[in-house]
Structure formats: C-alpha cells, structure tokens
Design a protein around this motif. Structure first.
Motif, short mmCIF file in Angstrom:
data_model
loop_
_atom_site.label_atom_id
_atom_site.label_comp_id
_atom_site.label_asym_id
_atom_site.label_seq_id
_atom_site.Cartn_x
_atom_site.Cartn_y
_atom_site.Cartn_z
N LYS A 80 -41.85 17.73 35.98
CA LYS A 80 -43.28 17.45 35.93
C LYS A 80 -43.71 17.40 34.46
O LYS A 80 -43.51 18.35 33.72
N GLY A 82 -46.73 16.64 31.64
CA GLY A 82 -48.16 16.57 31.36
C GLY A 82 -48.44 15.73 30.13
O GLY A 82 -47.73 15.83 29.12
N SER A 115 -48.76 14.23 34.99
CA SER A 115 -50.08 14.84 35.14
C SER A 115 -50.91 14.41 33.93
O SER A 115 -50.41 14.39 32.81
N ASP A 135 -56.11 14.97 36.18
CA ASP A 135 -55.98 16.37 36.58
C ASP A 135 -57.04 17.25 35.92
O ASP A 135 -57.65 18.09 36.58
N LEU A 156 -54.49 26.59 28.22
CA LEU A 156 -54.27 25.96 29.52
C LEU A 156 -52.87 25.36 29.61
O LEU A 156 -52.15 25.56 30.60
N MET A 157 -52.46 24.65 28.57
CA MET A 157 -51.13 24.03 28.59
C MET A 157 -50.03 25.08 28.63
O MET A 157 -49.03 24.93 29.35
N ASP A 159 -50.25 28.14 29.86
CA ASP A 159 -50.24 28.77 31.19
C ASP A 159 -49.54 27.88 32.21
O ASP A 159 -48.73 28.37 33.02
N LEU A 160 -49.84 26.58 32.19
CA LEU A 160 -49.20 25.66 33.14
C LEU A 160 -47.70 25.56 32.89
O LEU A 160 -46.91 25.47 33.83
N TYR A 161 -47.32 25.60 31.63
CA TYR A 161 -45.90 25.51 31.29
C TYR A 161 -45.17 26.79 31.71
O TYR A 161 -44.08 26.73 32.31
N ASP A 163 -46.02 28.89 33.98
CA ASP A 163 -46.04 29.02 35.44
C ASP A 163 -45.17 27.97 36.12
O ASP A 163 -45.18 27.87 37.36
N GLN A 165 -45.62 24.90 36.34
CA GLN A 165 -46.36 23.78 36.90
C GLN A 165 -46.16 22.51 36.08
O GLN A 165 -46.39 21.41 36.56
N LEU A 166 -45.73 22.69 34.84
CA LEU A 166 -45.35 21.59 33.97
C LEU A 166 -44.04 21.94 33.28
O LEU A 166 -43.85 23.08 32.84
#
Length: 293
Positions: A80, A82, A115, A135, A156-157, A159-161, A163, A165-166
């Motif tokens: 995934k 971003g 994303s 998104d 934000l980036m 946290d997504l990485y 987790d 999610q990215l």
C-alpha cells in the motif's frame, strides 16, 4: 474597422487587466521572498538532524529500526503506497498545477494499492472531477506552509506507516531549481533509505567515534526521524509554494507585457479611426459647401 467608441472601451478593459496583472506580480514577488526566507531560517536545524542520522547509519551498520523497514515479506501487488500531492489553491500560475497533477496520475497508475493525500484546492477539484478517491485533504495548507501544518502531516504519515496501513509514502511537489526551471519531483518519505545520505559518508574519517548516544541509538533515532520527516515535508511545502509564486510571477509578467503590446496596437487603431472620422467630417463639410454654391 471598429468604431472609436468600441476601441476606447477595449482600451479601458485592457488597462484594467494590466493593473490586475501588475498587482498579482508584485504580490507573488513578495510572497516568494517571504517563503524563501522562512525556509532559510530553519534549514540549519534540519540539516543537522540529517547529518546526525547519516552518522548513525554509516557508523552503526547493524542498526535495525522500524523507520527503515522496507516490508520485505509483502509482495509488490499487496503493498500500500501513499502519495502526498502538493498543488496550489489558485490558478493563473502557468503549467504549475498541470505538471504536478500529471506526475501524480503517472505514479498512482503504477502503484498496486495507492492512497491519495491532497494539499491544495486545485488538486482536490481535479481528482474529484476525474473520480479519483481522496483519502485525506490537508485544507488551508498550500497558501500557508508552516511548521505546525508540516508536523500534523508528518505525524499522520508516521502513524499510518507504523500501523502498517501504508508500506511506502511519497511526497509529490514542485522543486524550484532556478527562477526559470521548476521540476515536478517525487520524493520517497518512508521508509527511510540509508542511500539518501551519501554526502556525509566521505567524512567518515573525521567522525568522532567517541560519541555515545544515550540511552541508545534506537531511542535517538525514535526522536530524530520524526523531526527529519517533518523537515522533509516542510521543505516540500515551501518549495511548492515558492514554485507556485514564481510560476505566477512569470505568467503575470507575460500577461502584462502582452497587455502593453495590445494597448499600443489599440492606441494606433484609435488614432487611425479618429483621423478617418475627422477626414470624413472635413469631406462632408467641403462637399456641403460646394453643393451650396
């Protein structure tokens, strides 16, 4: 030939346009100087962070850190990605927005699971019109690049990485190489690649090997990397903003030059039309006088 009244109306319209383009040129020039000064003020801080990370990487090759995780166990078709796409909030900036949007579409078409994170109203409108899902929208950021907004985006980036999610994060922005050259650029934000710090490796011999990172190298990296990512994003935001202002300055200067050239042609046409009207009036007076004799 147009009438004198039509030409006069056209001249007034062009003069009003010239005032607007001149004003926009001056505003863009002022904004550009302000943004470059803002970036110059914080550049030494982030350069020091980058140098410290480079020293750690080149002298602690055994380090295994979460921000350098390239997710080797995930196949390419499952990764995934971003994309942070930085555009402007306004038009009248030449091909500035078009070029970065074209690059974004090209990069996203190659990603298996993209994303989209958008900065700028122009990008938002473009992707919505083309049915491309967004998104996250970072509103009110393109025209006001500052450290607070860069920090929010970086958090934000990260946290997504972290987790999962990215798996990869890229920031797409316009780099101002010079006043005459602006280059749409795709910069890999996460995961960090040790190869992006090559300029410090040549100073290996001058490295102070007595430096001790307390409490540990990993803990220091936990603190440094978020700051580095924030600095990367802030730099991208300011570079894009400077490129936008420079592109608008160029466009407004060209428009002003065209307006002045048009005014010269219109004034010439106006003088010719007025001369023709005067000649016509004299001809009519002379013809009437001759008819009266």
């Amino acid at each position: 030939m147009a009438s004198i009244k039509e030409i006069r109306t056209h001249i007034k319209s062009v003069e009003q346009t010239l005032k607007i383009t001149n004003a926009m040129y001056l505003i863009s020039s002022s904004n550009l100087r302000k943004a470059r000064r803002q970036l110059t003020d914080v550049e030494p801080y982030f350069s020091k962070i980058e140098a410290t990370i480079s020293d750690i990487l080149h002298h602690s090759p055994e380090i295994d850190h979460r921000f350098f995780d390239k997710r080797p166990g995930i196949p390419p078709d499952k990764q995934k990605t971003g994309f942070i796409v930085i555009t402007g909030d306004k038009g009248l900036a030449g091909a500035y927005n078009h070029n970065i949007l074209k690059l974004a579409e090209e990069k996203m078409s190659r990603a298996a699971n993209p994303s989209l994170f958008v900065v700028g109203q122009v990008g938002r409108s473009y992707f919505l019109e083309h049915g491309i899902p967004i998104d996250v929208e970072f509103l009110y950021t393109a025209q006001d690049p500052n450290m607070g907004r860069a920090r929010d985006m970086a958090e934000l980036m990260l946290d997504l990485y972290l987790d999962s999610q990215l798996d990869e994060v890229y920031v797409l922005f316009t780099k101002m190489v010079s006043s005459f050259q602006m280059e749409p650029t795709a910069h890999k934000l996460l995961p960090l690649d040790p190869d992006v710090f090559p300029e410090y490796e040549k100073n290996r011999d001058s490295y102070n090997r007595d430096v001790v990172y307390v409490p540990s190298v990993k803990a220091v990296m936990d603190r440094l990397v978020p700051g580095y990512v924030k600095g990367d994003l802030f730099g991208a935001l300011v570079e894009s903003y400077c490129s936008e202002q420079n592109a608008r300055m160029t466009a407004m200067k060209s428009s002003s030059d065209n307006a002045r050239a048009m005014l010269q042609r219109l004034n010439l046409s106006f003088n010719r039309a007025r001369q023709a009207a005067i000649t016509q009036e004299i001809t009519e007076v002379v013809g009437g006088a001759q008819a009266a004799l």
